[in-house]
Design a protein around this motif. Structure first.
Motif, PDB file in Angstrom:
ATOM      1  N   ASP A  34       0.839  -1.215   0.000  1.00  0.00           N
ATOM      2  CA  ASP A  34       0.000   0.000   0.000  1.00  0.00           C
ATOM      3  C   ASP A  34       0.868   1.257   0.000  1.00  0.00           C
ATOM      4  N   LEU A  35       1.947   1.232   0.786  1.00  0.00           N
ATOM      5  CA  LEU A  35       2.822   2.413   0.846  1.00  0.00           C
ATOM      6  C   LEU A  35       3.479   2.668  -0.516  1.00  0.00           C
ATOM      7  N   LEU A  36       3.842   1.570  -1.196  1.00  0.00           N
ATOM      8  CA  LEU A  36       4.437   1.742  -2.533  1.00  0.00           C
ATOM      9  C   LEU A  36       3.406   2.317  -3.505  1.00  0.00           C
ATOM     10  N   ARG A  37       2.171   1.801  -3.436  1.00  0.00           N
ATOM     11  CA  ARG A  37       1.131   2.315  -4.357  1.00  0.00           C
ATOM     12  C   ARG A  37       0.833   3.791  -4.067  1.00  0.00           C
ATOM     13  N   GLU A  38       0.822   4.163  -2.785  1.00  0.00           N
ATOM     14  CA  GLU A  38       0.591   5.587  -2.438  1.00  0.00           C
ATOM     15  C   GLU A  38       1.747   6.453  -2.958  1.00  0.00           C
ATOM     16  N   ALA A  39       2.972   5.946  -2.805  1.00  0.00           N
ATOM     17  CA  ALA A  39       4.143   6.716  -3.265  1.00  0.00           C
ATOM     18  C   ALA A  39       4.118   6.881  -4.785  1.00  0.00           C
ATOM     19  N   GLN A  48       8.711   7.063  -7.854  1.00  0.00           N
ATOM     20  CA  GLN A  48       9.313   7.068  -9.193  1.00  0.00           C
ATOM     21  C   GLN A  48      10.275   5.901  -9.385  1.00  0.00           C
ATOM     22  N   VAL A  49      10.981   5.550  -8.305  1.00  0.00           N
ATOM     23  CA  VAL A  49      11.895   4.393  -8.401  1.00  0.00           C
ATOM     24  C   VAL A  49      11.069   3.112  -8.501  1.00  0.00           C
ATOM     25  N   ALA A  50      10.026   3.008  -7.664  1.00  0.00           N
ATOM     26  CA  ALA A  50       9.270   1.749  -7.556  1.00  0.00           C
ATOM     27  C   ALA A  50       8.360   1.474  -8.762  1.00  0.00           C
ATOM     28  N   HIS A  51       7.841   2.537  -9.371  1.00  0.00           N
ATOM     29  CA  HIS A  51       6.802   2.364 -10.394  1.00  0.00           C
ATOM     30  C   HIS A  51       7.102   1.323 -11.477  1.00  0.00           C
ATOM     31  N   PRO A  52       8.276   1.413 -12.156  1.00  0.00           N
ATOM     32  CA  PRO A  52       8.524   0.440 -13.234  1.00  0.00           C
ATOM     33  C   PRO A  52       8.568  -1.006 -12.755  1.00  0.00           C
ATOM     34  N   TYR A  53       8.903  -1.224 -11.502  1.00  0.00           N
ATOM     35  CA  TYR A  53       8.952  -2.592 -10.974  1.00  0.00           C
ATOM     36  C   TYR A  53       7.550  -3.072 -10.617  1.00  0.00           C
ATOM     37  N   VAL A  54       6.825  -2.252  -9.844  1.00  0.00           N
ATOM     38  CA  VAL A  54       5.500  -2.662  -9.361  1.00  0.00           C
ATOM     39  C   VAL A  54       4.566  -2.915 -10.543  1.00  0.00           C
ATOM     40  N   GLU A  55       4.631  -2.087 -11.574  1.00  0.00           N
ATOM     41  CA  GLU A  55       3.676  -2.261 -12.690  1.00  0.00           C
ATOM     42  C   GLU A  55       3.926  -3.557 -13.457  1.00  0.00           C
ATOM     43  N   LYS A  56       5.142  -4.102 -13.354  1.00  0.00           N
ATOM     44  CA  LYS A  56       5.433  -5.374 -14.043  1.00  0.00           C
ATOM     45  C   LYS A  56       5.362  -6.556 -13.099  1.00  0.00           C
ATOM     46  N   GLY A  57       5.123  -6.304 -11.821  1.00  0.00           N
ATOM     47  CA  GLY A  57       5.078  -7.406 -10.852  1.00  0.00           C
ATOM     48  C   GLY A  57       6.454  -7.837 -10.406  1.00  0.00           C
ATOM     49  N   GLU A  58       7.465  -7.013 -10.713  1.00  0.00           N
ATOM     50  CA  GLU A  58       8.842  -7.321 -10.283  1.00  0.00           C
ATOM     51  C   GLU A  58       9.063  -6.786  -8.871  1.00  0.00           C
ATOM     52  N   LEU A  59      10.109  -7.269  -8.209  1.00  0.00           N
ATOM     53  CA  LEU A  59      10.423  -6.744  -6.882  1.00  0.00           C
ATOM     54  C   LEU A  59      11.202  -5.437  -7.001  1.00  0.00           C
ATOM     55  N   VAL A  60      10.852  -4.485  -6.183  1.00  0.00           N
ATOM     56  CA  VAL A  60      11.603  -3.230  -6.108  1.00  0.00           C
ATOM     57  C   VAL A  60      12.991  -3.594  -5.545  1.00  0.00           C
ATOM     58  N   PRO A  61      14.086  -2.970  -6.036  1.00  0.00           N
ATOM     59  CA  PRO A  61      15.422  -3.369  -5.579  1.00  0.00           C
ATOM     60  C   PRO A  61      15.572  -3.336  -4.058  1.00  0.00           C
ATOM     61  N   ASP A  62      16.308  -4.326  -3.548  1.00  0.00           N
ATOM     62  CA  ASP A  62      16.501  -4.471  -2.105  1.00  0.00           C
ATOM     63  C   ASP A  62      16.980  -3.181  -1.435  1.00  0.00           C
TER      64      ASP A  62
END
Ligand code: AP5
Length: 185
Positions: A34-39, A48-62
């Motif tokens: 939820d926090l990632l979707r809000e961001a 901005q960092v998370a968006h390309p990962y979340v939209e593809k179902g990939e993990l955001v970098p550790d």
């Protein structure tokens, strides 16, 4: 001071059970998804960092996630307990969470694992309409769960911190199973 994490694949019911448990235990919820979707919606730096990962179902970098969780656990609303949902998801995140908790003088009580089959995961996600619930993306989220997150269950089992719960049951039955097994030192 209660400190809990909830692990599970897509649609396992992490968010559903986390909300109920936080209400029951009177502790704040930290929902990483939820926090990632809000961001992302607010287009913050994290978003901005998370968006390309979340939209593809990939993990955001550790590194991004570890830094974010560190900042979140330093906030004052969680200094008397918390429940985190959707984190850690990789061995590296699990180890770093332990280092962070050591630094904060905290110790995890339980890692609650909601176990469901791939079929249940799929069906539950398909009944929703989130942007990342498209069949190909759900498939990728499931793959990553098996590859990256299932291995960390051993990490918590070895430390006798793992509660495995049958997440396929009805919502209140899942909650009851959790409450029956949950003990605090
Ligand atoms: P996130 O939002 O956490 O997605 P997810 O793990 O795929 O989990 P879901 O939100 O799909 O399911 P849930 O287990 O919370 O189930 P819910 O209660 O909603 O993460 C999204 C993305 O963010 C990731 O793909 C990744 O890109 C990124 N990300 C997040 N954390 C990260 C991390 N640590 N590192 C790197 N990247 C990260 O329930 C699902 C549905 O089923 C609902 O409709 C609900 O009503 C229903 N339901 C729930 N329980 C039951 C039940 N017992 N019986 C019947 N229906 C039920």
């Amino acid at each position: 001071m209660k400190k809990l994490i909830i692990l599970g694949g897509p649609g396992a019911g992490k968010g559903t059970q986390a909300q109920r448990l936080c209400h029951h235990q009177q502790i704040p919820l930290i929902s990483i998804g939820d926090l990632l979707r809000e961001a992302i919606a607010a287009q913050t730096t994290l978003g901005q960092v998370a968006h390309p990962y979340v939209e593809k179902g990939e993990l955001v970098p550790d590194q991004t996630m570890i830094q974010f969780v560190r900042q979140r656990l330093l906030e004052s609303d969680v200094n008397r307990g918390w429940l985190m949902e959707g984190y850690p998801r990789t061995a590296f995140q699990a180890e770093e969470l332990d280092f962070l908790l050591d630094d904060l003088g905290q110790k995890l009580d339980w890692a609650i694992y909601l176990q469901v089959s791939e079929e249940v995961s799929m069906n539950r996600c398909f009944q929703r309409s989130r942007a990342d619930d498209d069949p190909k993306i759900v498939q990728r989220r499931i793959e990553l769960f098996y590859e990256r997150t299932i291995p960390i269950l051993e990490y918590y089992e070895y430390r006798q911190r793992l509660l495995t719960i049958d997440g396929a049951k009805e919502v209140t039955q899942v909650q009851q199973q959790i409450l029956q097994q949950l003990t605090f030192e």
